[in-house]
Design an enzyme around this catalytic site. Structure first.
Site, PDB file in Angstrom:
ATOM      1  N   ASN A  15       4.576  -0.700  -1.494  1.00 58.90           N
ATOM      2  CA  ASN A  15       3.986  -1.786  -2.277  1.00 58.90           C
ATOM      3  C   ASN A  15       5.133  -2.619  -2.835  1.00 58.90           C
ATOM      4  OD1 ASN A  15       2.686  -3.410  -4.114  1.00 58.90           O
ATOM      5  ND2 ASN A  15       2.147  -1.766  -5.533  1.00 58.90           N
ATOM      6  N   GLY A 180       6.964   2.660 -12.152  1.00 60.76           N
ATOM      7  CA  GLY A 180       8.110   1.827 -12.498  1.00 60.76           C
ATOM      8  C   GLY A 180       8.888   2.313 -13.709  1.00 60.76           C
ATOM      9  N   SER A 218       7.025   6.142  -9.320  1.00 61.32           N
ATOM     10  CA  SER A 218       8.438   6.549  -9.305  1.00 61.32           C
ATOM     11  C   SER A 218       8.760   7.579  -8.224  1.00 61.32           C
ATOM     12  CB  SER A 218       8.869   7.044 -10.688  1.00 61.32           C
ATOM     13  OG  SER A 218       8.760   5.990 -11.636  1.00 61.32           O
TER      14      SER A 218
HETATM   15  P1  PGA Z   1       6.845   2.624  -8.423  1.00 63.37           P
HETATM   16  O1  PGA Z   1       5.447   1.867  -8.204  1.00 63.37           O
HETATM   17  O2  PGA Z   1       7.111   3.453  -7.202  1.00 63.37           O
HETATM   18  O3  PGA Z   1       7.852   1.515  -8.617  1.00 63.37           O
HETATM   19  O4  PGA Z   1       6.700   3.468  -9.648  1.00 63.37           O
HETATM   20  C1  PGA Z   1       4.368   2.485  -7.555  1.00 63.37           C
HETATM   21  C2  PGA Z   1       3.200   1.532  -7.503  1.00 63.37           C
HETATM   22  O5  PGA Z   1       2.945   0.846  -8.503  1.00 63.37           O
HETATM   23  O6  PGA Z   1       2.491   1.417  -6.470  1.00 63.37           O
END
Ligand code: PGA
Length: 260
Positions: A15, A180, A218
Site C-alpha cells: 500500500n 506507521g 509496521s
Molecule cells: P505501515 O502501513 O506498514 O506503514 O504501518 C500499513 C498500512 O497502513 O496498510
C-alpha cells in the site's frame, strides 16, 4: 502449519499510500519485476496499490507479469455526480485485481463509515475487483478491552456481502496503533485477532477457512517471518516498507516460507 492454512496461498500487498511520483513508481515497479522471480510469484500472490494516477502506469508495466495491482480506495457508488471519486468499473478498466476498502486512514481521516465500507465492497465485487476489507482497533479501544467488539462490529457490517462473494475474499487486520508507528503487534496478538476474525466471519456465513487474512501495521523484513508463521496470518498489507523495493521483496520472501 495446519492443512487448512496450507490451502490459502499467501498474499502480500504493498500500500503505497499518497507517496511517490512517476519516477518513483517506474523505478519501484521495475525493481519488483526484476527481483520477484516466477518461482516465488507462483507460490505467493503479490500486488501493489499505487495512488490512482499511477494505476495506468502499473497496468502497462506489470501486464504480462504475475504481479498484480490494485487501488487504495473505491467509490461507494457506480457512477455519476460524485466529484473526485473513482468508480469500481474504472478500476476494472485498468485491470485492477484488488482494491483496499475501509483502510483505517479512510475511516479516521475521511469519515468512511461501516455502511460505506459495505457499499464500496459491493461496488468492487460487482465490477470484478476483489475488495481487501481492512479492520482494526485504535490503541484506546485495545487498552479498554474493546478490540473484539470493534472488530466484530466492522466485520458483521460487511459479513453478508463477503459471504455472498464466495472464496476470493480477503480481510486485512490492521491495528490502528501499529500503522506507521514502528509498533508492531506481537505474533500472539496478531494470531489472536486473526483467529477471532476468522471465527467471526464464519458466523456471517463466510467460507472463512478459505479467506485470506492479512496482517498490516509496521511489517518489516525483520518481523515478517514471525508474523507469517502464525497459523491464521496469511500474508501482509505493507505500507512504509512497500516503498523500498528490497524491503518489500524481503517481506514477499518471508511469505514464501509459509507457502505450500
Ligand atoms: P505501515 O502501513 O506498514 O506503514 O504501518 C500499513 C498500512 O497502513 O496498510
Amino acid at each position: 502449519m495446519s492443512a487448512q492454512s496450507m490451502r490459502r496461498k499467501p498474499l502480500v500487498i504493498g500500500n503505497w499510500k499518497m507517496n511517490g511520483d512517476v519516477d518513483v513508481a517506474e523505478r519501484l515497479i521495475a525493481d519488483l519485476r526484476a527481483a520477484l522471480d516466477p518461482g516465488l510469484l507462483d507460490r505467493v500472490a503479490v500486488a501493489v496499490c499505487p495512488p490512482f494516477p499511477y494505476l495506468g502506469l502499473a497496468a502497462a508495466r506489470l501486464a504480462g507479469s504475475a504481479i498484480g495491482w490494485g487501488a487504495q480506495n473505491v467509490a461507494a457508488y457506480p457512477n455519476g455526480a460524485y466529484t473526485g471519486e473513482v468508480s469500481a468499473t474504472m478500476l476494472a478498466d485498468l485491470r485492477c485485481a484488488w482494491t483496499l476498502v475501509g483502510h483505517s486512514e479512510r475511516r479516521t481521516l475521511f469519515g468512511d463509515t461501516d455502511a460505506e465500507v459495505v457499499r464500496k465492497a459491493q461496488q468492487a465485487l460487482a465490477a470484478g475487483v476483489a475488495p481487501v476489507v481492512c479492520v482494526g482497533e485504535t490503541l484506546a479501544e485495545r487498552e479498554s478491552g474493546a478490540t473484539e467488539s470493534v472488530l466484530g462490529r466492522q466485520l458483521d457490517a460487511v459479513g453478508a456481502v463477503l459471504a455472498a462473494a464466495g472464496e476470493g475474499v480477503v480481510v486485512a487486520y490492521e491495528p490502528v496503533w501499529a500503522i506507521g508507528t514502528g509498533r508492531t503487534a506481537t505474533p500472539q496478538q496478531a494470531q489472536d485477532a486473526h483467529a477471532f476474525i476468522r471465527a467471526r466471519l464464519a458466523r456471517s456465513g463466510v467460507a472463512s477457512q478459505a479467506v485470506r487474512i492479512l496482517y498490516g501495521g509496521s511489517v518489516k523484513p525483520g518481523n515478517a517471518g514471525e508474523l507469517f508463521a502464525c497459523p491464521d496470518v496469511d500474508g501482509g498489507l505493507i505500507g512504509g516498507a512497500s516503498l523500498v523495493a528490497a524491503d518489500f521483496v524481503a517481506i514477499c520472501k518471508a511469505a514464501l516460507r509459509r507457502a505450500a
